[in-house]
Design a protein around this motif. Structure first.
Motif, mmCIF file in Angstrom:
data_model
loop_
_atom_site.group_PDB
_atom_site.id
_atom_site.type_symbol
_atom_site.label_atom_id
_atom_site.label_comp_id
_atom_site.label_asym_id
_atom_site.label_seq_id
_atom_site.Cartn_x
_atom_site.Cartn_y
_atom_site.Cartn_z
ATOM 1 N N UNK B 178 0.833 -1.199 0.000
ATOM 2 C CA UNK B 178 0.000 0.000 0.000
ATOM 3 C C UNK B 178 0.871 1.254 0.000
ATOM 4 N N UNK B 179 1.877 1.251 0.863
ATOM 5 C CA UNK B 179 2.755 2.421 0.912
ATOM 6 C C UNK B 179 3.500 2.556 -0.412
ATOM 7 N N UNK B 180 3.908 1.435 -0.987
ATOM 8 C CA UNK B 180 4.589 1.458 -2.291
ATOM 9 C C UNK B 180 3.719 2.078 -3.366
ATOM 10 N N UNK B 181 2.440 1.737 -3.358
ATOM 11 C CA UNK B 181 1.521 2.293 -4.359
ATOM 12 C C UNK B 181 1.387 3.804 -4.175
ATOM 13 N N UNK B 182 1.307 4.219 -2.920
ATOM 14 C CA UNK B 182 1.162 5.665 -2.667
ATOM 15 C C UNK B 182 2.412 6.424 -3.100
ATOM 16 N N UNK B 183 3.576 5.805 -2.914
ATOM 17 C CA UNK B 183 4.821 6.439 -3.378
ATOM 18 C C UNK B 183 4.778 6.609 -4.900
ATOM 19 N N UNK B 203 5.082 -3.624 -4.115
ATOM 20 C CA UNK B 203 3.796 -3.392 -4.765
ATOM 21 C C UNK B 203 3.784 -3.932 -6.197
ATOM 22 N N UNK B 204 4.839 -3.656 -6.936
ATOM 23 C CA UNK B 204 4.843 -4.003 -8.370
ATOM 24 C C UNK B 204 5.221 -5.461 -8.619
ATOM 25 N N UNK B 205 5.983 -6.034 -7.694
ATOM 26 C CA UNK B 205 6.565 -7.352 -7.951
ATOM 27 C C UNK B 205 6.422 -8.247 -6.710
ATOM 28 N N UNK B 206 5.173 -8.526 -6.313
ATOM 29 C CA UNK B 206 4.972 -9.276 -5.071
ATOM 30 C C UNK B 206 5.424 -10.733 -5.208
ATOM 31 N N UNK B 207 5.798 -11.307 -4.073
ATOM 32 C CA UNK B 207 6.191 -12.715 -4.033
ATOM 33 C C UNK B 207 5.085 -13.516 -3.361
ATOM 34 N N UNK B 208 4.564 -14.493 -4.077
ATOM 35 C CA UNK B 208 3.556 -15.362 -3.460
ATOM 36 C C UNK B 208 4.265 -16.393 -2.595
ATOM 37 N N UNK B 209 3.661 -16.728 -1.460
ATOM 38 C CA UNK B 209 4.296 -17.648 -0.497
ATOM 39 C C UNK B 209 3.904 -19.093 -0.813
ATOM 40 N N UNK B 210 4.298 -19.533 -2.001
ATOM 41 C CA UNK B 210 3.866 -20.828 -2.529
ATOM 42 C C UNK B 210 4.445 -21.985 -1.716
ATOM 43 N N UNK B 211 5.733 -21.953 -1.484
ATOM 44 C CA UNK B 211 6.420 -23.021 -0.747
ATOM 45 C C UNK B 211 5.891 -23.058 0.688
ATOM 46 N N UNK B 212 5.777 -21.870 1.300
ATOM 47 C CA UNK B 212 5.334 -21.779 2.689
ATOM 48 C C UNK B 212 3.911 -22.325 2.845
ATOM 49 N N UNK B 213 3.037 -21.977 1.901
ATOM 50 C CA UNK B 213 1.646 -22.454 1.957
ATOM 51 C C UNK B 213 1.572 -23.973 1.909
ATOM 52 N N UNK B 214 2.404 -24.559 1.054
ATOM 53 C CA UNK B 214 2.386 -26.025 0.938
ATOM 54 C C UNK B 214 2.915 -26.690 2.204
ATOM 55 N N UNK B 215 3.925 -26.084 2.823
ATOM 56 C CA UNK B 215 4.462 -26.659 4.076
ATOM 57 C C UNK B 215 3.404 -26.588 5.181
ATOM 58 N N UNK B 216 2.735 -25.441 5.278
ATOM 59 C CA UNK B 216 1.678 -25.273 6.295
ATOM 60 C C UNK B 216 0.605 -26.349 6.116
ATOM 61 N N UNK B 217 0.241 -26.610 4.847
ATOM 62 C CA UNK B 217 -0.806 -27.607 4.580
ATOM 63 C C UNK B 217 -0.294 -29.024 4.849
ATOM 64 N N UNK B 218 0.883 -29.337 4.341
ATOM 65 C CA UNK B 218 1.390 -30.712 4.451
ATOM 66 C C UNK B 218 1.641 -31.105 5.907
ATOM 67 N N UNK B 219 2.012 -30.136 6.745
ATOM 68 C CA UNK B 219 2.265 -30.452 8.159
ATOM 69 C C UNK B 219 1.018 -30.257 9.026
#
Lengths: 353, 353
Positions: B178-183, B203-219
Motif C-alpha cells: 500500500x505504501x509502495x503504491x502511494x509512493x 507493490x509491483x513485484x509481489x512474491x507469493x508464499x507458494x512453498x510456505x503455503x504447501x508446508x503449512x498444509x502438508x504439516x
C-alpha cells in the motif's frame, strides 16, 4: 437504491455481488469439494481421466454489442462458446470459473440476468460454477470464462491427426450465425421474419455440440476435430496445418438451414458463400476414415443437428480447395475472423443491404 | 512495420500473436499432454489429488496503471496474485491459462515483455502455461489468469475452520504494498530512496508464499488460511465470517519492514496503521492451535519471509478487535478495498503528502 428502483453495482459492492451470485447457485454438485467463496475451488476428477481446460474471452464492442444482445443471452453464450471447445476435444465438461469486469454504473439486474442465462446453460450441461473474480471496469464489459472437464487420455481428439483419404464431416448447419449477426446490424430493432429470427437466435444463443463431441470421442470415430468458431475455412485450415495435410470441400454439400436457403434465394445469393465464410456456428468439424462412414450415417439419423460429409482430406501439396459444380472456387475473399487485423468479411453486396 | 520499427498488434494479427507466444514457451513439461494450440489443453493430475483452481482479473485503470508499472512486472504480478491464492489453500500450482484483451495499437514488444515476466514467475514456480485466449480491446488492457493446481483433499486449507483459542499468524510483513503504491502515485517519476524502492517493488513485484503455503498444509499446521490481498482486516474478516468466530489482533505485533518503519518514523505516523489497512501484500494469514506454536517458531527461523504471531481467535460475540498498548483501536476507518464501492483508504494525512 436509485430513482428507478434499480440498484447499481457501486452500491452493492464487490462482496455483495459475490453473495448475490452465490444465492443463485444450485446445491453443490458431486465432485465439488469447495465451490465459490474461498481463495480457490477444490474439485475432484474421475480416476484415470485427464484434465481438459479452455478459456474464452468476450469483450464488449468486439464480440458483442449490448444494443443487440440481452444480458440473459450473453450469459448463455459466455458458457456455450467454452462448452463448444471442450466438445471439440470430446471431453465431458465439469467446472466453470467466471472472470468479469463490469462498468460500476451497470444495474445489478443486468448481472442477475447474465448469471441466470449462464446458470441455465450450466444446468443443461451438468456444469458447476465453482469460482471467479469480479472487478469494476472503467468502460466496457469484459467476460472471461474458464471451463474444466475430463476425458480418457486415449479418446480425446485434437486438431492434429487427420490422415489423407479421411472424410470431412460437419454437425448441424453453417453460416446461420454470420447471417444472424448481419440481420441484427442491419435491422436495428425493426421486426424480424420467422427465418430471420431463427438465424438471429443461432447467433445470440448458440448450442454447443457437447453430447455429440463426447460420442465421437468415445466411439473413436474421428482422427481430428475442431469447433467452427472462426469460420469453416479458417478452422479447417487449423486441422490441415496441425495435421500437415490438404483438403477438398464440396461447397454444395455444406449443410444449410432452410432459413438461410430461403433468405439467400430472396437475395439471389449462393447460400453456401455465407456458410464458407461464417464464424460462430459452434458446430463440430471432424475427419474420419472411410470405414466409419456407415456408423456416422447412423448418427446423422439419431442426432437432431445431423452430421454431413462435406469433403475429403488430401496430401499437403494439394492445399485447401473448395469446389462447386463449376469447378474450383477462389477462396481468397472468404477469410475467417482475426480480432486484431479486423480482416472480417467484405461488406455485403448492395443487393443484401 | 511502422515508423519506429515497432510492430503493432493489428499488423501481427491474432494467430501471429499466439504463434509468437508459443515460440517463447519452454519445452512441454511433465503432465502436459497437449498445451497451447488446440481447442482445449490436456493435462494430468497426480493420482488421488484434488484439483484446485482460481482466477484473478487485472484491469487497467482499476488494478494497475501503465504509467507506474512496466509490462514485465505486470506479467510477473498477473501470475503471482494467482499463485498467492493457491498458496493460501496449500496447493501445488501446476497449469496456467491467460485470457487477455489488448488495445490493437499496443506494440508487440509490450506483449513480449509481459509474457517474459509471466513466464519467469511460471518457471520459478514450475507452472506450465497451457492455454488462453486473446482479443482486441476497444480501450483498456484486461488480463485474466486462471491457475490450476493440486493437493491432497485432507490437507488443503480453507477459510472455514478457525477455532476459538487458535493463534493468528502472518508470513512476511504487511503494509509495504500500500505504501509502495502511494509512493508511485505521489512521486510521478521522481527518484526513489532505497527504502521507497523496496516498498515500490513490494507493490509491483509481489512474491507469493507458494512453498510456505504447501508446508503449512502438508504439516497440518493451520485450521484456516487466506492470503492478504484486500487488507488484514478484510481478509481476517473472511476467516471470521466463514469460521463463525471473532478475533483480537495486537497492532504492535504486526510484522513491519524496516523500510516501512523508517518512512513512518519520518512522517511521524504509527507504522502499523498502514499495515492494518494495506492490501496486496500477498502474505499468508492463518490460524493454528497452541500445540503448533513451537513448530511454527522453528519455521520463522527457516523461512526468509518469517512468520509472526499477531493475535488470537475469540468467540463470535467478541467481534473483530484490534488492540495496541493504549487499548482498543477504532477500526471503522481501516476498511479493505472494494472495487465497486471504491471504499479504499481515506486520503493520506497532509504530513504524508
Amino acid at each position: 437504491m436509485i430513482a428507478d428502483g434499480l440498484v447499481e453495482l457501486r452500491e452493492l459492492g464487490e462482496f455483495g455481488l459475490i453473495a448475490r451470485i452465490k444465492e443463485k447457485l444450485p446445491p453443490q454438485a458431486q465432485g465439488v469439494i469447495k465451490g465459490i467463496g474461498d481463495d480457490g475451488a477444490i474439485c475432484s476428477l474421475a480416476k484415470d481421466k485427464a484434465l481438459v481446460s479452455t478459456v474464452d474471452l468476450l469483450v464488449e464492442g468486439i464480440h458483442f454489442d449490448l444494443t443487440y444482445t440481452s444480458p440473459y443471452f450473453l450469459g448463455r453464450k459466455s458458457l456455450a462458446v467454452n462448452l463448444s471447445d471442450l466438445a471439440a476435444m470430446g471431453a465431458k465438461p465439469l467446472y466453470a470459473l467466471i472472470s468479469i469486469a463490469l462498468p460500476s454504473c451497470l444495474k445489478v439486474e443486468f448481472v442477475d440476468e447474465f448469471i441466470s442465462g449462464f446458470l441455465e446453460v450450466a444446468k443443461e450441461n451438468e456444469v458447476s460454477l465453482i469460482g471467479g473474480d469480479t472487478s469494476a471496469s472503467p468502460d466496457k464489459l469484459f467476460i472471461s470464462v474458464t471451463l474444466l472437464g475430463e476425458g480418457a487420455k486415449e479418446q480425446l481428439v485434437c486438431r492434429q491427426g487427420a490422415l489423407v483419404g479421411d472424410d470431412i464431416y460437419i454437425t448441424g448447419t453453417l453460416g446461420d450465425s454470420l447471417w444472424g449477426m448481419k440481420i441484427l446490424q442491419q435491422k436495428k430493432g425493426r421486426p424480424f421474419s420467422a427465418a430471420e429470427s431463427f438465424l438471429v437466435s443461432r447467433h445470440l444463443n448458440p448450442t454447443a455440440r457437447v453430447k455429440e463431441g463426447q460420442i465421437i470421442a468415445q466411439r473413436n470415430l474421428a482422427h481430428a476435430m475442431i469447433d467452427v468458431s472462426d469460420g469453416l475455412l479458417s478452422d479447417l485450415g487449423h486441422i490441415c496445418t496441425e495435421s500437415k495435410v490438404g483438403a477438398t470441400i464440396w461447397a454444395e454439400e455444406i449443410p444449410l438451414s432452410s432459413s438461410l436457403k430461403r433468405l439467400a434465394q430472396e437475395k439471389g445469393e449462393a447460400p453456401w458463400k455465407m456458410a464458407l465464410m461464417g464464424g460462430e456456428d459452434y458446430e463440430l468439424l471432424f475427419t474420419a476414415p472411410a470405414e466409419k462412414a456407415a456408423e456416422i450415417r447412423e448418427l446423422n439419423k439419431e442426432w437432431d443437428c445431423g452430421v454431413t460429409k462435406i469433403g475429403q482430406i488430401e496430401i499437403l501439396a494439394h492445399g485447401l480447395v473448395v469446389k462447386n459444380a463449376h469447378g474450383v472456387i477462389d477462396i481468397h475473399q472468404c477469410r475467417g475472423y482475426d480480432h486484431f487485423a479486423k480482416s472480417f468479411l467484405p461488406p455485403l453486396e448492395p443487393s443484401q443491404r
